[in-house]
Design a protein around this motif. Structure first.
Motif, PDB file in Angstrom:
ATOM      1  N   CYS A  85       0.869  -1.163   0.000  1.00 56.06           N
ATOM      2  CA  CYS A  85       0.000   0.000   0.000  1.00 56.06           C
ATOM      3  C   CYS A  85       0.911   1.220   0.000  1.00 56.06           C
ATOM      4  N   TYR A  86       0.588   2.193  -0.824  1.00 59.43           N
ATOM      5  CA  TYR A  86       1.384   3.413  -0.825  1.00 59.43           C
ATOM      6  C   TYR A  86       0.583   4.575  -1.376  1.00 59.43           C
ATOM      7  N   ILE A  87       1.140   5.764  -1.258  1.00 57.78           N
ATOM      8  CA  ILE A  87       0.509   6.996  -1.721  1.00 57.78           C
ATOM      9  C   ILE A  87       1.132   7.363  -3.058  1.00 57.78           C
ATOM     10  N   THR A  88       0.275   7.733  -4.006  1.00 58.85           N
ATOM     11  CA  THR A  88       0.764   8.065  -5.342  1.00 58.85           C
ATOM     12  C   THR A  88      -0.108   9.154  -5.961  1.00 58.85           C
ATOM     13  N   ASP A  89       0.452   9.828  -6.949  1.00 63.02           N
ATOM     14  CA  ASP A  89      -0.339  10.825  -7.665  1.00 63.02           C
ATOM     15  C   ASP A  89      -0.629  10.385  -9.097  1.00 63.02           C
ATOM     16  N   ARG A  90      -0.212   9.164  -9.438  1.00 60.82           N
ATOM     17  CA  ARG A  90      -0.491   8.704 -10.797  1.00 60.82           C
ATOM     18  C   ARG A  90      -1.027   7.279 -10.791  1.00 60.82           C
ATOM     19  N   VAL A  91      -1.828   6.994 -11.819  1.00 56.91           N
ATOM     20  CA  VAL A  91      -2.414   5.671 -11.996  1.00 56.91           C
ATOM     21  C   VAL A  91      -1.527   4.879 -12.940  1.00 56.91           C
ATOM     22  N   LYS A  92      -1.195   3.661 -12.536  1.00 53.20           N
ATOM     23  CA  LYS A  92      -0.328   2.809 -13.356  1.00 53.20           C
ATOM     24  C   LYS A  92      -1.074   2.282 -14.570  1.00 53.20           C
ATOM     25  N   GLU A  93      -0.292   1.798 -15.543  1.00 50.09           N
ATOM     26  CA  GLU A  93      -0.880   1.164 -16.717  1.00 50.09           C
ATOM     27  C   GLU A  93      -1.481  -0.161 -16.321  1.00 50.09           C
ATOM     28  N   GLY A  94      -2.403  -0.645 -17.152  1.00 54.09           N
ATOM     29  CA  GLY A  94      -3.062  -1.920 -16.893  1.00 54.09           C
ATOM     30  C   GLY A  94      -4.518  -1.833 -17.305  1.00 54.09           C
ATOM     31  N   ASP A  95      -5.146  -2.982 -17.380  1.00 55.21           N
ATOM     32  CA  ASP A  95      -6.547  -3.047 -17.786  1.00 55.21           C
ATOM     33  C   ASP A  95      -7.444  -2.578 -16.649  1.00 55.21           C
ATOM     34  N   VAL A  96      -8.422  -1.759 -16.993  1.00 60.80           N
ATOM     35  CA  VAL A  96      -9.406  -1.296 -16.007  1.00 60.80           C
ATOM     36  C   VAL A  96     -10.382  -2.437 -15.744  1.00 60.80           C
TER      37      VAL A  96
END
Length: 101
Positions: A85-96
């Motif tokens: 678990c972590y904090i991020t400001d971007r969404v990784k690539e991958g299938d929704v």
């Protein structure tokens, strides 16, 4: 060990050892442990990992986390284990898999 239900009704396990590993690598998430159930049950977005098809990424955006960031939970579906678990400001690539309207 704690268990949480996700958006799809799956039970996600968080072991004490895994939580200790998470806060060692990402100490900034420790104050937000109480939000883990919300991230899993009410995500803004769920994606399947591009690198591992057995891994889901659950994103929930919080205005009050570092002035607007996602709290991201990574869980492996093979054994329904919360990996990190972590904090991020971007969404990784991958299938929704699922997206909030």
């Amino acid at each position: 060990m704690e268990t949480f239900k996700d958006k799809f009704g799956n039970i996600i396990r968080l072991t004490d050892d895994q939580w200790n590993h998470i806060i060692k690598e990402h100490p900034e998430v420790e104050p937000y442990k109480n939000r883990l159930p919300d991230v899993l049950i009410k995500p803004d977005l769920v994606k399947r990992s591009k690198r591992d098809r057995d891994t889901f990424l659950y994103y929930h955006y919080y205005e009050d986390v570092y002035q607007g960031k996602y709290l991201l939970i990574v869980a492996r579906t093979r054994d329904w284990l919360l990996l990190t678990c972590y904090i991020t400001d971007r969404v990784k690539e991958g299938d929704v898999v699922w997206k909030k309207d």
